[in-house]
Write a protein that holds these residues in place. Structure first.
Motif, PDB file in Angstrom:
ATOM      1  N   THR A 219       4.401 -42.641 102.415  1.00  0.00           N
ATOM      2  CA  THR A 219       4.255 -43.319 101.130  1.00  0.00           C
ATOM      3  C   THR A 219       3.374 -44.532 101.386  1.00  0.00           C
ATOM      4  O   THR A 219       3.691 -45.361 102.249  1.00  0.00           O
ATOM      5  CB  THR A 219       5.628 -43.739 100.580  1.00  0.00           C
ATOM      6  N   LEU A 220       2.255 -44.604 100.682  1.00  0.00           N
ATOM      7  CA  LEU A 220       1.254 -45.648 100.930  1.00  0.00           C
ATOM      8  C   LEU A 220       1.029 -46.462  99.670  1.00  0.00           C
ATOM      9  O   LEU A 220       1.236 -45.967  98.549  1.00  0.00           O
ATOM     10  CB  LEU A 220      -0.074 -45.020 101.361  1.00  0.00           C
ATOM     11  N   ASN A 221       0.572 -47.697  99.838  1.00  0.00           N
ATOM     12  CA  ASN A 221       0.206 -48.495  98.669  1.00  0.00           C
ATOM     13  C   ASN A 221      -1.312 -48.403  98.428  1.00  0.00           C
ATOM     14  O   ASN A 221      -2.014 -47.637  99.095  1.00  0.00           O
ATOM     15  CB  ASN A 221       0.703 -49.950  98.804  1.00  0.00           C
ATOM     16  N   GLN A 222      -1.772 -49.182  97.458  1.00  0.00           N
ATOM     17  CA  GLN A 222      -3.172 -49.106  97.018  1.00  0.00           C
ATOM     18  C   GLN A 222      -4.145 -49.571  98.104  1.00  0.00           C
ATOM     19  O   GLN A 222      -5.339 -49.289  98.019  1.00  0.00           O
ATOM     20  CB  GLN A 222      -3.363 -49.905  95.720  1.00  0.00           C
ATOM     21  N   ARG A 223      -3.647 -50.255  99.134  1.00  0.00           N
ATOM     22  CA  ARG A 223      -4.512 -50.663 100.255  1.00  0.00           C
ATOM     23  C   ARG A 223      -4.420 -49.692 101.426  1.00  0.00           C
ATOM     24  O   ARG A 223      -4.951 -49.965 102.506  1.00  0.00           O
ATOM     25  CB  ARG A 223      -4.115 -52.064 100.731  1.00  0.00           C
ATOM     26  N   GLY A 224      -3.706 -48.585 101.219  1.00  0.00           N
ATOM     27  CA  GLY A 224      -3.579 -47.598 102.292  1.00  0.00           C
ATOM     28  C   GLY A 224      -2.566 -47.994 103.355  1.00  0.00           C
ATOM     29  O   GLY A 224      -2.481 -47.359 104.407  1.00  0.00           O
ATOM     30  N   GLU A 225      -1.775 -49.037 103.100  1.00  0.00           N
ATOM     31  CA  GLU A 225      -0.737 -49.447 104.054  1.00  0.00           C
ATOM     32  C   GLU A 225       0.476 -48.521 103.926  1.00  0.00           C
ATOM     33  O   GLU A 225       0.910 -48.219 102.804  1.00  0.00           O
ATOM     34  CB  GLU A 225      -0.311 -50.899 103.778  1.00  0.00           C
ATOM     35  N   VAL A 226       1.000 -48.085 105.062  1.00  0.00           N
ATOM     36  CA  VAL A 226       2.146 -47.175 105.042  1.00  0.00           C
ATOM     37  C   VAL A 226       3.425 -47.981 104.806  1.00  0.00           C
ATOM     38  O   VAL A 226       3.771 -48.866 105.599  1.00  0.00           O
ATOM     39  CB  VAL A 226       2.250 -46.387 106.363  1.00  0.00           C
ATOM     40  N   LEU A 227       4.133 -47.664 103.722  1.00  0.00           N
ATOM     41  CA  LEU A 227       5.374 -48.356 103.371  1.00  0.00           C
ATOM     42  C   LEU A 227       6.592 -47.580 103.848  1.00  0.00           C
ATOM     43  O   LEU A 227       7.655 -48.166 104.058  1.00  0.00           O
ATOM     44  CB  LEU A 227       5.456 -48.522 101.851  1.00  0.00           C
ATOM     45  N   GLN A 228       6.446 -46.268 103.979  1.00  0.00           N
ATOM     46  CA  GLN A 228       7.599 -45.450 104.347  1.00  0.00           C
ATOM     47  C   GLN A 228       7.122 -44.162 105.021  1.00  0.00           C
ATOM     48  O   GLN A 228       6.113 -43.578 104.625  1.00  0.00           O
ATOM     49  CB  GLN A 228       8.404 -45.105 103.098  1.00  0.00           C
ATOM     50  N   ASN A 229       7.864 -43.751 106.021  1.00  0.00           N
ATOM     51  CA  ASN A 229       7.709 -42.425 106.623  1.00  0.00           C
ATOM     52  C   ASN A 229       9.019 -41.693 106.435  1.00  0.00           C
ATOM     53  O   ASN A 229      10.085 -42.242 106.772  1.00  0.00           O
ATOM     54  CB  ASN A 229       7.445 -42.542 108.124  1.00  0.00           C
ATOM     55  N   VAL A 230       8.974 -40.477 105.912  1.00  0.00           N
ATOM     56  CA  VAL A 230      10.202 -39.693 105.815  1.00  0.00           C
ATOM     57  C   VAL A 230       9.915 -38.259 106.251  1.00  0.00           C
ATOM     58  O   VAL A 230       8.903 -37.672 105.869  1.00  0.00           O
ATOM     59  CB  VAL A 230      10.837 -39.754 104.408  1.00  0.00           C
ATOM     60  N   THR A 231      10.788 -37.751 107.097  1.00  0.00           N
ATOM     61  CA  THR A 231      10.699 -36.356 107.528  1.00  0.00           C
ATOM     62  C   THR A 231      11.909 -35.634 106.959  1.00  0.00           C
ATOM     63  O   THR A 231      13.044 -36.081 107.147  1.00  0.00           O
ATOM     64  CB  THR A 231      10.699 -36.266 109.065  1.00  0.00           C
ATOM     65  N   THR A 232      11.646 -34.550 106.224  1.00  0.00           N
ATOM     66  CA  THR A 232      12.712 -33.860 105.496  1.00  0.00           C
ATOM     67  C   THR A 232      12.730 -32.383 105.869  1.00  0.00           C
ATOM     68  O   THR A 232      11.674 -31.769 106.031  1.00  0.00           O
ATOM     69  CB  THR A 232      12.457 -33.962 103.973  1.00  0.00           C
ATOM     70  N   ARG A 233      13.927 -31.825 106.012  1.00  0.00           N
ATOM     71  CA  ARG A 233      14.077 -30.376 106.173  1.00  0.00           C
ATOM     72  C   ARG A 233      14.413 -29.790 104.810  1.00  0.00           C
ATOM     73  O   ARG A 233      15.445 -30.113 104.226  1.00  0.00           O
ATOM     74  CB  ARG A 233      15.195 -30.044 107.166  1.00  0.00           C
ATOM     75  N   ILE A 234      13.513 -28.921 104.326  1.00  0.00           N
ATOM     76  CA  ILE A 234      13.668 -28.364 102.978  1.00  0.00           C
ATOM     77  C   ILE A 234      14.030 -26.880 103.078  1.00  0.00           C
ATOM     78  O   ILE A 234      13.297 -26.095 103.691  1.00  0.00           O
ATOM     79  CB  ILE A 234      12.354 -28.544 102.175  1.00  0.00           C
ATOM     80  N   LEU A 235      15.152 -26.522 102.467  1.00  0.00           N
ATOM     81  CA  LEU A 235      15.560 -25.119 102.382  1.00  0.00           C
ATOM     82  C   LEU A 235      14.622 -24.414 101.423  1.00  0.00           C
ATOM     83  O   LEU A 235      14.504 -24.821 100.249  1.00  0.00           O
ATOM     84  CB  LEU A 235      17.007 -25.040 101.866  1.00  0.00           C
ATOM     85  N   THR A 236      13.910 -23.396 101.896  1.00  0.00           N
ATOM     86  CA  THR A 236      12.857 -22.764 101.102  1.00  0.00           C
ATOM     87  C   THR A 236      13.062 -21.246 101.106  1.00  0.00           C
ATOM     88  O   THR A 236      13.368 -20.663 102.136  1.00  0.00           O
ATOM     89  CB  THR A 236      11.484 -23.120 101.704  1.00  0.00           C
ATOM     90  N   PHE A 237      12.876 -20.637  99.936  1.00  0.00           N
ATOM     91  CA  PHE A 237      13.099 -19.190  99.802  1.00  0.00           C
ATOM     92  C   PHE A 237      11.778 -18.422  99.742  1.00  0.00           C
ATOM     93  O   PHE A 237      10.734 -18.978  99.386  1.00  0.00           O
ATOM     94  CB  PHE A 237      13.927 -18.928  98.533  1.00  0.00           C
ATOM     95  N   ARG A 238      11.851 -17.152 100.096  1.00  0.00           N
ATOM     96  CA  ARG A 238      10.716 -16.255  99.900  1.00  0.00           C
ATOM     97  C   ARG A 238      10.565 -15.961  98.411  1.00  0.00           C
ATOM     98  O   ARG A 238      11.507 -16.119  97.639  1.00  0.00           O
ATOM     99  CB  ARG A 238      10.920 -14.946 100.666  1.00  0.00           C
ATOM    100  N   ARG A 239       9.390 -15.493  98.026  1.00  0.00           N
ATOM    101  CA  ARG A 239       9.133 -15.138  96.611  1.00  0.00           C
ATOM    102  C   ARG A 239      10.122 -14.052  96.200  1.00  0.00           C
ATOM    103  O   ARG A 239      10.300 -13.060  96.926  1.00  0.00           O
ATOM    104  CB  ARG A 239       7.695 -14.631  96.466  1.00  0.00           C
ATOM    105  N   PRO A 240      10.773 -14.237  95.039  1.00  0.00           N
ATOM    106  CA  PRO A 240      11.727 -13.218  94.591  1.00  0.00           C
ATOM    107  C   PRO A 240      11.011 -11.879  94.374  1.00  0.00           C
ATOM    108  O   PRO A 240       9.861 -11.853  93.930  1.00  0.00           O
ATOM    109  CB  PRO A 240      12.241 -13.763  93.260  1.00  0.00           C
ATOM    110  N   ALA A 241      11.700 -10.785  94.713  1.00  0.00           N
ATOM    111  CA  ALA A 241      11.087  -9.443  94.637  1.00  0.00           C
ATOM    112  C   ALA A 241      10.801  -9.086  93.168  1.00  0.00           C
ATOM    113  O   ALA A 241      11.448  -9.610  92.263  1.00  0.00           O
ATOM    114  CB  ALA A 241      12.022  -8.416  95.242  1.00  0.00           C
TER     115      ALA A 241
END
Lengths: 163, 163
Positions: free
Chosen positions: B141-163
């Motif tokens: 997450t960056l501000n208008q000057r390109g400074e990094v305000l936050q780093n977050v690493t997330t594990r997202i449960l993701t599904f395959r395309r429904p048949a």
């Protein structure tokens, strides 16, 4: 532990908690919050602003999703946890988080009442700056049935009592 | 990458993004959000509800704190980040987070305009359930000057395309 009792007082908002500084903290201390009730309207209001996905804003559509019914955004569970920590974990220099690790074993649901139990895991004085250190706190957020909704481990920048 | 351009379209809210499923994702894909402006009133309003500490709710008192002026709650930076991800990272089954690791290299300030850059780090198909997997995403997450305000690493449960 002594501070437990004081922390629980905050539920009744009777007296402000005694502020704790780095030298007052010890591994194993626990701080328990009051209970914070959450209804469907509050879940939807938060999610409309910050996490507008069907399973967080639409009770009907939520039934056909992974959550099988309306669930609060995990970030609302976290925001409420922060609120409860500001009331129950009285660090004198404030709760200044350097970082956090979060997991959600199960979703927060409409009608849940949340409370937090925070436990001091580790205390690391700064090597270069003698006035401060990092306190690692593990906080569980539980509902009225004692089910764990969230685990968060936070590193809090903590100062010694001002001279 | 192809999806970059689509993701950037969301800034203008012209067309919904094409939903992506597990098989559409690849390590290295990037998704950039629109810009989200944040003023002093919005910082104070969020913090009054979820993180009522002097450095988040009182511009005068904040001057004498670690932050040396009003700073947004890190959980507001995270909530806004989530909002921007729902708009710019179009996973078909939704953004279902199993957990997250967060750090704040510097505080978010009144007048900052935030945007997010999300990058796919890792894709792990489930061994036991062939319809799903976990996608690890790192979001800055960056501000208008390109400074990094936050780093977050997330594990997202993701599904395959429904048949």
């Amino acid at each position: 532990m002594a501070n437990d009792i004081k922390a629980r007082d905050s539920a009744d908002q009777v007296a402000p908690l005694r502020p704790l500084y780095l030298e007052d903290l010890a591994v194993g201390q626990e701080f328990t919050s009051r209970s914070y009730p959450l209804d469907e309207a509050a879940i939807i209001a938060f999610a409309r602003q910050y996490d507008p996905q069907p399973f967080h804003i639409d009770p009907e559509a939520a039934k056909d999703t992974f959550f099988q019914g309306l669930a609060a955004s995990g970030w609302q569970t976290m925001a409420i946890t922060m609120r409860l920590l500001t009331e129950s974990l009285p660090i004198g220099s404030g709760l200044i988080g350097a970082g956090a690790e979060i997991g959600w074993p199960q979703p927060t649901r409409p009608g849940d009442a949340l409370h937090t139990v925070a436990r001091v895991l580790e205390i690391t004085p700064s090597r270069s700056k003698p006035d401060r250190g990092f306190v690692t706190v593990h906080t569980q957020t539980l509902n009225q049935r004692g089910e764990v909704l969230q685990n968060v481990t936070t590193r809090i920048l903590t100062f010694r009592r001002p001279a």
